[in-house]
Scaffold this motif. Structure first.
Motif, PDB file in Angstrom:
ATOM      1  N   ARG A   6       0.715  -1.225   0.156  1.00 49.73           N
ATOM      2  CA  ARG A   6      -0.101  -0.138   0.118  1.00 49.73           C
ATOM      3  C   ARG A   6       0.845   1.261  -0.139  1.00 49.73           C
ATOM      4  NH1 ARG A   6      -5.333  -1.032   1.629  1.00 49.73           N
ATOM      5  NH2 ARG A   6      -5.767  -3.248   1.938  1.00 49.73           N
ATOM      6  N   SER A   7       0.416   2.409  -0.673  1.00 51.93           N
ATOM      7  CA  SER A   7       1.234   3.561  -0.572  1.00 51.93           C
ATOM      8  C   SER A   7      -0.053   4.670  -0.679  1.00 51.93           C
ATOM      9  CB  SER A   7       2.068   3.677  -1.556  1.00 51.93           C
ATOM     10  OG  SER A   7       1.602   3.613  -2.870  1.00 51.93           O
ATOM     11  N   GLY A   8       0.604   5.988  -0.213  1.00 48.16           N
ATOM     12  CA  GLY A   8      -0.453   6.928  -0.062  1.00 48.16           C
ATOM     13  C   GLY A   8       0.039   8.203   0.688  1.00 48.16           C
ATOM     14  N   PHE A   9      -0.745   9.176   0.690  1.00 46.26           N
ATOM     15  CA  PHE A   9      -0.436  10.491   1.301  1.00 46.26           C
ATOM     16  C   PHE A   9      -0.954  10.448   2.836  1.00 46.26           C
ATOM     17  CE2 PHE A   9       0.758  10.721  -2.917  1.00 46.26           C
ATOM     18  CZ  PHE A   9       1.758  11.476  -3.212  1.00 46.26           C
ATOM     19  N   GLY A  55       4.766  -1.374   2.677  1.00 48.39           N
ATOM     20  CA  GLY A  55       4.425  -0.214   1.735  1.00 48.39           C
ATOM     21  C   GLY A  55       5.172   1.087   1.992  1.00 48.39           C
ATOM     22  N   GLN A  56       4.692   2.147   1.587  1.00 49.96           N
ATOM     23  CA  GLN A  56       5.372   3.451   1.571  1.00 49.96           C
ATOM     24  C   GLN A  56       4.314   4.602   1.832  1.00 49.96           C
ATOM     25  OE1 GLN A  56       6.607   6.088  -1.789  1.00 49.96           O
ATOM     26  NE2 GLN A  56       8.818   4.945  -1.157  1.00 49.96           N
ATOM     27  N   LEU A  57       4.438   5.451   3.095  1.00 48.60           N
ATOM     28  CA  LEU A  57       3.960   6.402   3.579  1.00 48.60           C
ATOM     29  C   LEU A  57       4.554   7.644   3.119  1.00 48.60           C
ATOM     30  CD1 LEU A  57       2.944   5.806   7.157  1.00 48.60           C
ATOM     31  CD2 LEU A  57       1.581   5.746   5.385  1.00 48.60           C
ATOM     32  N   MET A 173      -4.411   2.981   3.821  1.00 52.14           N
ATOM     33  CA  MET A 173      -3.770   3.646   2.663  1.00 52.14           C
ATOM     34  C   MET A 173      -4.117   2.581   1.205  1.00 52.14           C
ATOM     35  SD  MET A 173      -2.145   6.278   2.913  1.00 52.14           S
ATOM     36  CE  MET A 173      -1.660   7.374   4.244  1.00 52.14           C
ATOM     37  N   PRO A 174      -4.521   3.190   0.103  1.00 47.88           N
ATOM     38  CA  PRO A 174      -4.898   2.276  -0.964  1.00 47.88           C
ATOM     39  C   PRO A 174      -3.819   1.472  -1.613  1.00 47.88           C
ATOM     40  CG  PRO A 174      -4.296   4.758  -1.650  1.00 47.88           C
ATOM     41  CD  PRO A 174      -4.353   4.639  -0.523  1.00 47.88           C
ATOM     42  N   VAL A 175      -4.216   0.211  -2.222  1.00 48.36           N
ATOM     43  CA  VAL A 175      -3.351  -0.679  -2.581  1.00 48.36           C
ATOM     44  C   VAL A 175      -2.652   0.083  -3.812  1.00 48.36           C
ATOM     45  CG1 VAL A 175      -2.978  -2.900  -3.716  1.00 48.36           C
ATOM     46  CG2 VAL A 175      -4.641  -2.731  -1.783  1.00 48.36           C
ATOM     47  N   GLY A 176      -1.236  -0.063  -3.999  1.00 45.98           N
ATOM     48  CA  GLY A 176      -0.336   0.304  -5.021  1.00 45.98           C
ATOM     49  C   GLY A 176       0.973   0.334  -4.612  1.00 45.98           C
TER      50      GLY A 176
END
Length: 298
Positions: A6-9, A55-57, A173-176
């Protein structure tokens, strides 16, 4: 089956000085945002990047929401609103050491205007509060909204509960795939990071009316041919001659202190010794002047 990344802002909101920049730096594991006990220290949307196995934040550090008294103040509030409209999660911060007040309630209510973002409540500065204070704050914050995805107490300074927060944020966060390459901790330019370090050094110990009036621009950054020294020329900009005198200090003593404090943080960043030349300039009422604000990047 492998777990999806997951990644997002995420952005943290709250009154000025509730610990948003300190929390950003603690999560990233490196100083990407300057900190100070002066309100409105943060003036730009600064992105810090946290990589985890899941994932990444991307943490967007923004100015604190406040009642603006100048055009600069209004533009900072506008910047916060723009960021709030774009992020996946909003973390609402309240310090454990202070009762929830009207400003906190107003900000918590305003989050309804950002329907696409999930909301998390964060009680900061638990290292400086008693157990009773933390319990009281958690109850106060929990009652502000019914749609909190989580309510988390933590201390950025003592690094307590940071993993709990980052796990919770990533799960929302959304999957990505990752949005930035691994190893990148911020998208700030070197010039911007140096300017912010100088401004942080200049903010230390100044009187209450001065912090808002200080801006920093970088004239030049050049590494010498030997490679062991970097020359940096920067301008410290204030609004009045009286402020210029405060920044310079008696026989230049304060400006020398600012230079020494800044240099100590800039040298690890550039990887060489630094010759730092600071010049103090007056730009009358720049916080209220659209042209000067534009020139200073606001």
């Amino acid at each position: 089956m492998a777990e999806q990344t997951r990644s997002g802002f995420v952005t943290f909101v709250g009154r000025p000085n509730v610990g948003k920049s300190t929390l950003t730096n603690a999560l990233v594991g490196e100083k990407v945002a300057i900190t100070s006990d002066k309100p409105q220290t943060t003036r730009r949307a600064i992105r810090g990047i946290l990589n985890r196995p899941s994932g990444q934040l991307v943490i967007v550090d923004t100015p604190g929401l406040h009642k603006p008294r100048t055009l600069l103040g209004q533009r900072l509030n506008d910047l916060v609103e723009q960021v709030l409209g774009d992020v996946d999660v909003i973390g609402f911060c309240v310090p454990a050491t202070e009762k929830v007040g009207p400003g906190d309630r107003r900000i918590a209510e305003s989050l309804s205007g950002y329907g696409r973002a999930k909301k998390v409540a964060i009680v900061t500065k638990t290292d400086a509060a008693s157990r009773d204070q933390i319990t009281e704050r958690l109850m106060e914050v929990d009652s502000l909204r019914e749609d909190w995805a989580a309510v988390i107490p933590l201390s950025a300074v003592a690094h307590e509960q940071l993993d709990v927060l980052s796990d919770e944020l990533l799960a929302l966060m959304p999957v990505g795939p990752a949005l930035y390459p691994e190893g990148v901790v911020t998208d700030e330019t070197l010039e911007d990071r140096i300017a912010e370090i100088i401004r942080e050094a200049a903010l230390e110990g100044v009187r209450d009316e001065l912090p808002h009036s200080i801006a920093v621009t970088i004239e030049d950054i050049a590494q010498r041919e030997t490679g062991s020294m970097t020359d940096i020329h920067a301008n410290l900009i204030v609004e009045r001659d009286s402020q210029k005198a405060i920044i310079i200090g008696h026989k230049g003593s304060r400006l020398r202190d600012v230079g020494a404090r800044a240099r100590a943080q800039i040298e690890p960043l550039v990887g060489t010794n630094v010759f730092l030349k600071l010049h103090v300039r007056v730009a009358k009422e720049w916080q209220r002047d659209p042209k000067q604000l534009g020139r200073l990047g606001f």
